[in-house]
Design an enzyme around this catalytic site. Structure first.
Site, PDB file in Angstrom:
ATOM      1  N   ILE A   1      74.117  72.567  29.652  1.00 14.93           N
ATOM      2  CA  ILE A   1      72.940  71.469  29.279  1.00 14.93           C
ATOM      3  C   ILE A   1      71.568  72.027  28.376  1.00 14.93           C
ATOM      4  CG2 ILE A   1      71.373  71.758  31.302  1.00 14.93           C
ATOM      5  CD1 ILE A   1      72.014  68.826  31.621  1.00 14.93           C
TER       6      ILE A   1
ATOM      7  N   VAL B 187      71.420  76.201  37.112  1.00 12.21           N
ATOM      8  CA  VAL B 187      70.926  75.229  35.814  1.00 12.21           C
ATOM      9  C   VAL B 187      69.467  75.393  35.702  1.00 12.21           C
ATOM     10  CG1 VAL B 187      70.711  73.226  37.110  1.00 12.21           C
ATOM     11  CG2 VAL B 187      71.298  73.221  34.520  1.00 12.21           C
ATOM     12  N   ASP B 188      68.626  75.218  36.966  1.00 12.61           N
ATOM     13  CA  ASP B 188      67.203  75.578  37.070  1.00 12.61           C
ATOM     14  C   ASP B 188      66.883  76.836  36.002  1.00 12.61           C
ATOM     15  OD1 ASP B 188      64.604  75.188  37.708  1.00 12.61           O
ATOM     16  OD2 ASP B 188      64.972  75.629  39.853  1.00 12.61           O
TER      17      ASP B 188
ATOM     18  N   GLY C 206      76.060  73.396  43.160  1.00 14.80           N
ATOM     19  CA  GLY C 206      76.091  74.782  42.890  1.00 14.80           C
ATOM     20  C   GLY C 206      75.719  75.255  44.180  1.00 14.80           C
TER      21      GLY C 206
END
Ligand code: ADP
Length: 178
Positions: free
Chosen positions: A16, A38-39, A124
């Site tokens: 992303i 993702v963070d 996740g």
């Protein structure tokens, strides 16, 4: 690509942080100070300016959303939302996950953002079963389109082939009648 009431819905497989779209959504935690998955990828790719803005915001309750710029990424904004940690499904996880999607879209609308990309929030480290989570994601997005409008494009970003196929199955069923 799918279309719902004039809004383009699509599934994208990949990272992303690399997507050039007005806003990407971060599956953050309550502190907004960065984390795994993702963070971590968003803070790494975007650079320190995101963390500076997050520190000023001072955290985010589960199911709500906050916004920063995207730093060095090709997107313009990051909408940080916090999904629930999945325990057994009886602790309001479904409503909180729904709210995370819905409130991200609301915030996007406030900022006149027309195009947004979501990761698969809570699936996740937070352990939400992927099948249920993607159904909730699609429901929240279509409800928002029905009730609020103002968005033109929504991308569901899948980090694996399996996630991609899961979204495809659900969206095909809903929009292509097969
Ligand atoms: P959470 O804590 O909300 O579960 P995670 O970041 O651990 O958040 O996982 C959320 C989803 O994001 C998972 O499905 C994971 O595979 C996916 N993911 C991890 N990194 C990326 C990335 N760079 N781009 C898109 N999706 C990602």
């Amino acid at each position: 690509m799918y279309e719902y009431k004039g809004v383009s819905l699509s599934i994208v497989e990949g990272d992303i942080t690399k997507i050039g779209i007005e806003a990407i959504v971060n599956a953050a935690n309550n502190t907004l100070l960065g984390g795994d998955g993702v963070d971590g990828a968003i803070h790494k790719a975007g650079g320190p300016t995101i963390l500076e803005q997050c520190k000023k915001i001072g955290g985010c309750p589960t199911g709500e959303a906050r916004i920063t710029t995207s730093g060095n990424m090709p997107s313009k904004y990051v909408i940080h939302t916090v999904g629930p940690i999945y325990k057994d499904g009886s602790r309001g996880e479904d409503r909180l996950l729904y709210n995370a999607y819905y409130n991200s879209l609301k915030l996007a609308k406030e900022y006149n953002i027309n195009a947004i990309a979501f990761p698969s929030i809570s699936t996740g480290v937070y352990g939400y079963p992927k099948d249920e989570a993607s159904k909730i994601a699609i429901n929240a997005v279509t409800d928002f389109i029905n009730k609020e409008g103002g968005i033109e494009e929504v991308q569901f970003v899948s980090f694996s082939k399996n996630d991609y196929l899961l979204y495809k199955k659900l969206l095909d069923k809903r929009f292509n009648n097969n």
